[in-house]
Design a protein around this motif. Structure first.
Motif, short mmCIF file in Angstrom:
data_model
loop_
_atom_site.label_atom_id
_atom_site.label_comp_id
_atom_site.label_asym_id
_atom_site.label_seq_id
_atom_site.Cartn_x
_atom_site.Cartn_y
_atom_site.Cartn_z
N ILE A 96 0.40 -0.89 -0.29
CA ILE A 96 -0.14 0.21 -0.03
C ILE A 96 0.93 1.04 0.20
O ILE A 96 0.80 2.24 -0.44
N GLY A 97 1.63 1.55 1.07
CA GLY A 97 2.99 2.38 0.72
C GLY A 97 3.14 2.98 -0.22
O GLY A 97 4.04 3.41 -0.59
N HIS A 98 3.80 1.37 -0.62
CA HIS A 98 4.86 1.41 -2.29
C HIS A 98 3.86 2.06 -3.34
O HIS A 98 4.56 3.00 -4.11
N ILE A 99 2.54 1.76 -3.39
CA ILE A 99 1.71 2.13 -4.74
C ILE A 99 1.92 3.36 -4.28
O ILE A 99 1.62 4.64 -5.06
N ILE A 100 1.61 4.25 -3.35
CA ILE A 100 1.71 5.84 -2.93
C ILE A 100 2.72 6.22 -3.37
O ILE A 100 2.49 7.48 -4.00
N ALA A 101 3.92 5.75 -3.46
CA ALA A 101 5.01 6.11 -3.11
C ALA A 101 4.83 6.43 -4.83
O ALA A 101 5.83 7.30 -5.60
N THR A 102 4.67 5.13 -5.40
CA THR A 102 5.46 4.90 -6.83
C THR A 102 4.03 5.89 -7.91
O THR A 102 5.17 6.83 -8.97
N GLN A 103 3.00 6.31 -7.14
CA GLN A 103 2.24 7.09 -7.66
C GLN A 103 3.17 8.63 -7.54
O GLN A 103 2.81 9.46 -8.90
N HIS A 104 2.96 8.82 -6.93
CA HIS A 104 3.95 10.29 -6.08
C HIS A 104 4.96 9.98 -7.39
O HIS A 104 5.52 11.64 -8.23
N LYS A 105 6.00 9.60 -7.63
CA LYS A 105 6.64 9.19 -8.77
C LYS A 105 6.93 9.70 -10.02
O LYS A 105 7.46 10.39 -10.56
N LEU A 106 5.62 8.41 -10.58
CA LEU A 106 5.31 8.75 -11.64
C LEU A 106 4.87 10.14 -12.08
O LEU A 106 5.32 10.71 -12.71
N ILE A 107 3.22 9.96 -11.16
CA ILE A 107 3.16 11.40 -11.62
C ILE A 107 3.69 12.42 -11.79
O ILE A 107 4.12 13.66 -11.98
N TYR A 108 4.00 13.35 -10.23
CA TYR A 108 4.73 14.38 -9.22
C TYR A 108 5.80 14.35 -9.85
O TYR A 108 6.52 15.71 -10.62
N LYS A 109 7.01 13.43 -9.37
CA LYS A 109 8.35 14.09 -9.36
C LYS A 109 8.28 13.92 -11.43
O LYS A 109 9.84 14.31 -11.55
N GLY A 110 8.15 12.98 -11.96
CA GLY A 110 8.36 13.53 -13.25
C GLY A 110 7.64 14.23 -14.32
O GLY A 110 8.12 14.59 -15.06
N LEU B 252 7.70 18.85 -10.10
CA LEU B 252 6.49 18.82 -8.81
C LEU B 252 6.21 18.71 -8.24
O LEU B 252 7.05 16.85 -7.43
N ARG B 253 6.28 19.10 -6.94
CA ARG B 253 6.62 18.74 -5.27
C ARG B 253 5.83 17.70 -4.66
O ARG B 253 5.58 16.64 -4.13
N GLY B 254 4.40 17.67 -5.17
CA GLY B 254 2.70 17.11 -4.91
C GLY B 254 2.67 16.93 -3.26
O GLY B 254 3.58 17.79 -2.71
N TYR B 255 2.35 15.52 -2.99
CA TYR B 255 2.11 15.87 -1.14
C TYR B 255 2.00 14.67 -0.16
O TYR B 255 1.18 14.04 0.36
N ILE B 256 3.28 14.74 -0.35
CA ILE B 256 3.54 13.40 0.34
C ILE B 256 4.75 13.14 0.91
O ILE B 256 5.82 14.35 0.20
N ALA C 252 -1.62 6.26 -16.90
CA ALA C 252 -1.63 4.88 -17.50
C ALA C 252 -1.04 4.12 -16.84
O ALA C 252 -1.21 2.37 -16.00
N CYS C 253 0.28 3.63 -16.98
CA CYS C 253 1.35 3.52 -15.75
C CYS C 253 1.18 3.12 -14.16
O CYS C 253 0.95 1.81 -13.59
N ASN C 254 0.75 4.26 -14.33
CA ASN C 254 0.41 3.71 -12.74
C ASN C 254 -0.69 3.02 -12.47
O ASN C 254 -1.15 2.33 -11.65
N ASN C 255 -1.58 3.29 -13.21
CA ASN C 255 -3.18 2.12 -13.38
C ASN C 255 -2.63 0.97 -13.43
O ASN C 255 -3.02 -0.26 -12.39
N TYR C 256 -1.66 0.42 -13.89
CA TYR C 256 -0.86 -0.79 -14.49
C TYR C 256 -0.31 -1.51 -13.00
O TYR C 256 0.01 -2.09 -12.49
N HIS C 257 0.28 -0.56 -12.65
CA HIS C 257 1.57 -0.96 -11.70
C HIS C 257 0.64 -1.43 -10.09
O HIS C 257 0.90 -2.03 -10.04
N GLU C 258 -0.52 0.22 -10.38
CA GLU C 258 -1.31 -0.60 -9.04
C GLU C 258 -1.73 -2.13 -8.70
O GLU C 258 -2.18 -2.47 -8.19
N GLY C 259 -2.02 -2.24 -10.36
CA GLY C 259 -3.03 -3.83 -10.69
C GLY C 259 -2.43 -4.81 -10.08
O GLY C 259 -2.69 -5.48 -9.50
N LEU C 260 -0.84 -4.39 -10.32
CA LEU C 260 0.16 -5.69 -10.27
C LEU C 260 0.40 -6.14 -8.55
O LEU C 260 0.51 -7.05 -8.29
N HIS C 261 0.13 -4.70 -8.10
CA HIS C 261 0.42 -4.66 -6.53
C HIS C 261 -1.01 -5.32 -5.89
O HIS C 261 -0.55 -5.79 -4.97
#
Length: 151
Positions: A42-56, A59-63, A131-140
């Motif tokens: 659960i923590g990993h999908i939150i961190a990965t969403q941050h990396k894919l969307i905001y760091k990519g 942007l600073r993001g929210y975590i 789109a990648c984030n959704n795929y990644h969340e499905g994997l986890h």
């Protein structure tokens, strides 16, 4: 993007259900043969969403950096997650959705850093990242469905 966001919301609801169905001890348990537990996923999908969307998008993001560093790719659980941290992860599962969709709708993702992810996705736009984030969340989610059978 409406379908992408709808999929994301559905995914996060499925993750949220784990908090209702399993105790904190069960969420923290690393079964024999596994490298992590349900709460780490659960923590990993939150961190990965941050990396894919905001760091990519630079942007600073929210975590916090602390949370990101604890759950980013290449990490694994080193201690049990406290109830306070579990509550934070539970909150982030849903709060991140509306914040991120609002940011998208407000056009803050002006640029995106092209790259290929560790799972082989070549990202050139924020739409690719979602789109990648959704795929990644499905994997986890699949990993968690496997782990739950052993806790």
């Amino acid at each position: 993007m409406e379908t992408v966001f709808k999929t994301w919301k559905t995914s996060r609801k499925l993750y949220l259900d784990f908090f209702d169905k399993y105790s904190l001890d069960q969420l923290n348990k690393i079964p024999v043969g596994f490298n992590n537990n349900m709460i780490w996923n659960i923590g990993h999908i939150i961190a990965t969403q941050h990396k894919l969307i905001y760091k990519g998008a630079n942007l600073r993001g929210y975590i916090t950096d602390e949370l990101f560093n604890k759950y980013q790719s290449g990490t694994k659980p080193t201690e049990s997650v406290s109830q306070q941290e579990a509550d934070e992860l539970k909150f982030l599962l849903t709060s991140q959705i509306e914040l991120t969709i609002n940011d998208f709708d407000n056009g803050i993702f002006g640029t995106y850093n092209e790259r290929t992810t560790g799972i082989g996705f070549h990202l050139i736009s924020i739409q690719d990242a979602f789109a990648c984030n959704n795929y990644h969340e499905g994997l986890h989610l699949g990993y968690m469905m496997g782990i739950r059978k052993f806790v």
